[in-house]
Design a protein around this motif. Structure first.
Motif, PDB file in Angstrom:
ATOM      1  N   THR A  30       0.817  -1.210   0.000  1.00 26.06           N
ATOM      2  CA  THR A  30       0.000   0.000   0.000  1.00 26.06           C
ATOM      3  C   THR A  30       0.855   1.266   0.000  1.00 26.06           C
ATOM      4  OG1 THR A  30      -0.167   0.003   2.421  1.00 26.06           O
ATOM      5  CG2 THR A  30      -1.928  -1.102   1.205  1.00 26.06           C
ATOM      6  N   MET A  31       2.097   1.158   0.440  1.00 20.94           N
ATOM      7  CA  MET A  31       2.994   2.308   0.473  1.00 20.94           C
ATOM      8  C   MET A  31       4.049   2.256  -0.642  1.00 20.94           C
ATOM      9  SD  MET A  31       1.848   4.225   2.776  1.00 20.94           S
ATOM     10  CE  MET A  31       0.183   3.733   3.187  1.00 20.94           C
ATOM     11  N   GLY A  32       3.889   1.314  -1.582  1.00 19.33           N
ATOM     12  CA  GLY A  32       4.768   1.265  -2.746  1.00 19.33           C
ATOM     13  C   GLY A  32       6.051   0.493  -2.548  1.00 19.33           C
ATOM     14  N   LEU A  33       6.191  -0.228  -1.434  1.00 16.59           N
ATOM     15  CA  LEU A  33       7.394  -1.018  -1.181  1.00 16.59           C
ATOM     16  C   LEU A  33       7.148  -2.472  -1.568  1.00 16.59           C
ATOM     17  CD1 LEU A  33       8.454   0.462   2.290  1.00 16.59           C
ATOM     18  CD2 LEU A  33       9.203   1.149   0.010  1.00 16.59           C
ATOM     19  N   SER A  34       8.176  -3.111  -2.103  1.00 21.19           N
ATOM     20  CA  SER A  34       7.983  -4.465  -2.634  1.00 21.19           C
ATOM     21  C   SER A  34       9.057  -5.464  -2.239  1.00 21.19           C
ATOM     22  CB  SER A  34       7.910  -4.401  -4.167  1.00 21.19           C
ATOM     23  OG  SER A  34       9.131  -3.870  -4.695  1.00 21.19           O
ATOM     24  N   GLN A  35      10.152  -4.999  -1.651  1.00 25.38           N
ATOM     25  CA  GLN A  35      11.292  -5.875  -1.373  1.00 25.38           C
ATOM     26  C   GLN A  35      11.218  -6.399   0.062  1.00 25.38           C
ATOM     27  OE1 GLN A  35      13.298  -6.453  -4.210  1.00 25.38           O
ATOM     28  NE2 GLN A  35      11.555  -5.267  -4.968  1.00 25.38           N
ATOM     29  N   LEU A  36      10.827  -7.658   0.205  1.00 25.51           N
ATOM     30  CA  LEU A  36      10.644  -8.278   1.518  1.00 25.51           C
ATOM     31  C   LEU A  36      11.714  -9.343   1.733  1.00 25.51           C
ATOM     32  CD1 LEU A  36       8.980  -8.772   4.110  1.00 25.51           C
ATOM     33  CD2 LEU A  36       7.534 -10.323   2.763  1.00 25.51           C
ATOM     34  N   ARG A  37      12.353  -9.290   2.905  1.00 22.79           N
ATOM     35  CA  ARG A  37      13.347 -10.292   3.280  1.00 22.79           C
ATOM     36  C   ARG A  37      12.932 -10.927   4.604  1.00 22.79           C
ATOM     37  NH1 ARG A  37      19.352  -7.825   1.667  1.00 22.79           N
ATOM     38  NH2 ARG A  37      18.848  -7.453  -0.537  1.00 22.79           N
ATOM     39  N   LEU A  38      13.017 -12.240   4.669  1.00 21.31           N
ATOM     40  CA  LEU A  38      12.643 -12.984   5.864  1.00 21.31           C
ATOM     41  C   LEU A  38      13.865 -13.668   6.447  1.00 21.31           C
ATOM     42  CD1 LEU A  38       9.430 -14.712   4.421  1.00 21.31           C
ATOM     43  CD2 LEU A  38       9.564 -12.535   5.646  1.00 21.31           C
ATOM     44  N   VAL A  39      14.064 -13.496   7.748  1.00 14.34           N
ATOM     45  CA  VAL A  39      15.172 -14.156   8.427  1.00 14.34           C
ATOM     46  C   VAL A  39      14.625 -15.311   9.256  1.00 14.34           C
ATOM     47  CG1 VAL A  39      17.061 -13.904  10.082  1.00 14.34           C
ATOM     48  CG2 VAL A  39      16.499 -12.011   8.535  1.00 14.34           C
ATOM     49  N   ASN A  40      14.941 -16.525   8.826  1.00 13.66           N
ATOM     50  CA  ASN A  40      14.583 -17.736   9.565  1.00 13.66           C
ATOM     51  C   ASN A  40      13.141 -17.702  10.091  1.00 13.66           C
ATOM     52  OD1 ASN A  40      15.007 -20.261  10.774  1.00 13.66           O
ATOM     53  ND2 ASN A  40      15.677 -19.339  12.711  1.00 13.66           N
ATOM     54  N   PRO A  41      12.145 -17.533   9.214  1.00 17.46           N
ATOM     55  CA  PRO A  41      10.752 -17.494   9.702  1.00 17.46           C
ATOM     56  C   PRO A  41      10.365 -18.833  10.332  1.00 17.46           C
ATOM     57  CG  PRO A  41      10.823 -17.720   7.311  1.00 17.46           C
ATOM     58  CD  PRO A  41      12.236 -17.459   7.752  1.00 17.46           C
ATOM     59  N   ARG A 160       6.923   6.549   2.727  1.00 10.23           N
ATOM     60  CA  ARG A 160       6.139   6.998   1.565  1.00 10.23           C
ATOM     61  C   ARG A 160       6.036   8.522   1.527  1.00 10.23           C
ATOM     62  NH1 ARG A 160       4.596   5.088  -3.380  1.00 10.23           N
ATOM     63  NH2 ARG A 160       2.791   6.228  -4.143  1.00 10.23           N
ATOM     64  N   ASN A 161       5.780   9.136   2.670  1.00  6.74           N
ATOM     65  CA  ASN A 161       5.702  10.594   2.731  1.00  6.74           C
ATOM     66  C   ASN A 161       7.022  11.225   2.313  1.00  6.74           C
ATOM     67  OD1 ASN A 161       3.044  10.947   3.511  1.00  6.74           O
ATOM     68  ND2 ASN A 161       3.491  10.888   5.692  1.00  6.74           N
ATOM     69  N   ALA A 162       8.126  10.673   2.795  1.00  9.43           N
ATOM     70  CA  ALA A 162       9.438  11.211   2.433  1.00  9.43           C
ATOM     71  C   ALA A 162       9.705  11.030   0.942  1.00  9.43           C
ATOM     72  CB  ALA A 162      10.520  10.515   3.261  1.00  9.43           C
ATOM     73  N   TYR A 163       9.260   9.917   0.390  1.00  8.67           N
ATOM     74  CA  TYR A 163       9.401   9.651  -1.046  1.00  8.67           C
ATOM     75  C   TYR A 163       8.624  10.676  -1.874  1.00  8.67           C
ATOM     76  CZ  TYR A 163       8.135   7.342  -5.467  1.00  8.67           C
ATOM     77  OH  TYR A 163       7.889   7.058  -6.783  1.00  8.67           O
ATOM     78  N   LEU A 164       7.394  10.963  -1.479  1.00  3.02           N
ATOM     79  CA  LEU A 164       6.571  11.921  -2.216  1.00  3.02           C
ATOM     80  C   LEU A 164       7.161  13.329  -2.142  1.00  3.02           C
ATOM     81  CD1 LEU A 164       3.011  10.691  -1.201  1.00  3.02           C
ATOM     82  CD2 LEU A 164       4.161  10.377  -3.408  1.00  3.02           C
ATOM     83  N   GLU A 165       7.702  13.679  -0.996  1.00  9.13           N
ATOM     84  CA  GLU A 165       8.332  14.992  -0.864  1.00  9.13           C
ATOM     85  C   GLU A 165       9.556  15.085  -1.764  1.00  9.13           C
ATOM     86  OE1 GLU A 165      10.436  17.865   2.496  1.00  9.13           O
ATOM     87  OE2 GLU A 165       9.371  16.053   3.112  1.00  9.13           O
ATOM     88  N   LEU A 166      10.341  14.035  -1.784  1.00  7.81           N
ATOM     89  CA  LEU A 166      11.523  14.010  -2.642  1.00  7.81           C
ATOM     90  C   LEU A 166      11.136  14.117  -4.108  1.00  7.81           C
ATOM     91  CD1 LEU A 166      14.651  13.567  -2.549  1.00  7.81           C
ATOM     92  CD2 LEU A 166      14.177  11.132  -2.846  1.00  7.81           C
ATOM     93  N   GLU A 167      10.078  13.416  -4.483  1.00  7.07           N
ATOM     94  CA  GLU A 167       9.599  13.441  -5.864  1.00  7.07           C
ATOM     95  C   GLU A 167       9.081  14.821  -6.241  1.00  7.07           C
ATOM     96  OE1 GLU A 167       6.917  10.379  -8.431  1.00  7.07           O
ATOM     97  OE2 GLU A 167       5.938  11.260  -6.679  1.00  7.07           O
ATOM     98  N   ASN A 168       8.285  15.429  -5.373  1.00 10.92           N
ATOM     99  CA  ASN A 168       7.668  16.720  -5.674  1.00 10.92           C
ATOM    100  C   ASN A 168       8.697  17.834  -5.795  1.00 10.92           C
ATOM    101  OD1 ASN A 168       5.125  15.578  -5.679  1.00 10.92           O
ATOM    102  ND2 ASN A 168       4.706  16.059  -3.537  1.00 10.92           N
ATOM    103  N   LEU A 169       9.710  17.790  -4.957  1.00 10.19           N
ATOM    104  CA  LEU A 169      10.716  18.845  -4.964  1.00 10.19           C
ATOM    105  C   LEU A 169      11.863  18.580  -5.925  1.00 10.19           C
ATOM    106  CD1 LEU A 169      10.927  19.609  -1.127  1.00 10.19           C
ATOM    107  CD2 LEU A 169       9.633  20.826  -2.881  1.00 10.19           C
ATOM    108  N   GLN A 170      11.840  17.397  -6.551  1.00  8.15           N
ATOM    109  CA  GLN A 170      12.876  17.000  -7.510  1.00  8.15           C
ATOM    110  C   GLN A 170      14.270  17.198  -6.915  1.00  8.15           C
ATOM    111  OE1 GLN A 170      11.875  19.377 -10.976  1.00  8.15           O
ATOM    112  NE2 GLN A 170      10.527  17.782 -11.747  1.00  8.15           N
TER     113      GLN A 170
END
Length: 243
Positions: A30-41, A160-170
């Motif tokens: 939902t926040m645009g992240l996709s890279q998941l790592r699992l340690v010994n689940p 996500r908020n930090a990402y959008l700010e970075l994107e908007n301000l280029q």
């Protein structure tokens, strides 16, 4: 810009229930992240995990599984740990908003690990020592209970908020040349080298000293060139003693 989000690795350490993995994947997507790592689940990804992911099955399908914490963070330049018990780590403590800004800034330069510990006991002291920063959600002091998916959702929201700010301000185009930072694996080699040399010199005489040295260097967030200088200094000391 989306490629920057792929630099952020959400690391779940020894999760007890597969459903929590699925719920965390949903929170990530939902926040645009996709890279998941699992340690010994303790339980593998199963039908319950897929059901609770609610459409984030693709995040689960590409999730990576590692046997140890060190292996999961080895290729990351910045490691941020989430924990509720941080009294002895005040100097590296940040709230989720500040943490999101730090993660987004560093993601322009390399891989970032955002780590979440075990449901009941969180991260161990040894794992916390290997984190550059420590995230703590400022919950109600009388009732601060957050489940794993809630914590992942809150912190991913701030990223996500930090990402959008970075994107908007280029900001990417306006940045100065990017600084290179060492991986967690490179830092671990340095700490092993440091301990070997300092013990040979008689400076380290007990096991209490090395965690303090680790915290000192982690707090400074060494650049790769700075780490190379320190490794060179250690090698020079060894060569001098061997003559």
């Amino acid at each position: 810009m989306d490629s920057i989000l792929k630099q952020i690795q959400v690391v779940l350490v020894e999760t007890s229930h597969s459903g929590n993995i699925g719920s965390a994947a949903r929170a990530m997507k939902t926040m645009g992240l996709s890279q998941l790592r699992l340690v010994n689940p303790l339980q593998p990804i199963d039908e319950q995990a897929i059901a609770l992911s609610a459409g984030a099955k693709d995040v689960l399908e590409q999730a990576q599984t590692f046997a140890t914490f060190d292996e999961a963070i080895a290729d990351c330049q910045l490691v941020v740990g989430s924990s509720a018990r941080l009294r002895h780590l005040q100097s590296t403590l940040v709230n989720p908003r500040k943490g999101g800004e730090i993660v987004m800034t560093q993601a322009q330069q390399g891989k970032i690990a955002v780590v979440f510990g075990r449901e009941r006991v969180g991260l161990t002291n040894d794992e916390l020592l290997k984190c550059h920063y420590h995230l703590n959600v400022p919950t109600n002091p009388e009732y601060g209970s957050l489940n794993l998916a809630m914590a992942v959702q809150l912190i991913c929201y701030e990223i996500r908020n930090a990402y959008l700010e970075l994107e908007n301000l280029q900001k990417i185009e306006k940045k100065q040349p990017l600084v290179e930072y060492p991986t967690a694996q490179s830092l671990e080699y340095f700490f092993q080298h440091t301990e070997k040399v300092y013990r040979a010199l008689g400076f380290i005489k007990n096991d209490a000293m090395m965690p303090k040295i680790r915290r000192l260097y982690q707090r400074t967030h060494l650049e790769t060139t700075e780490l190379n200088i320190l490794r060179g200094m250690l090698s020079a000391i060894e060569n001098h003693r061997n003559k």
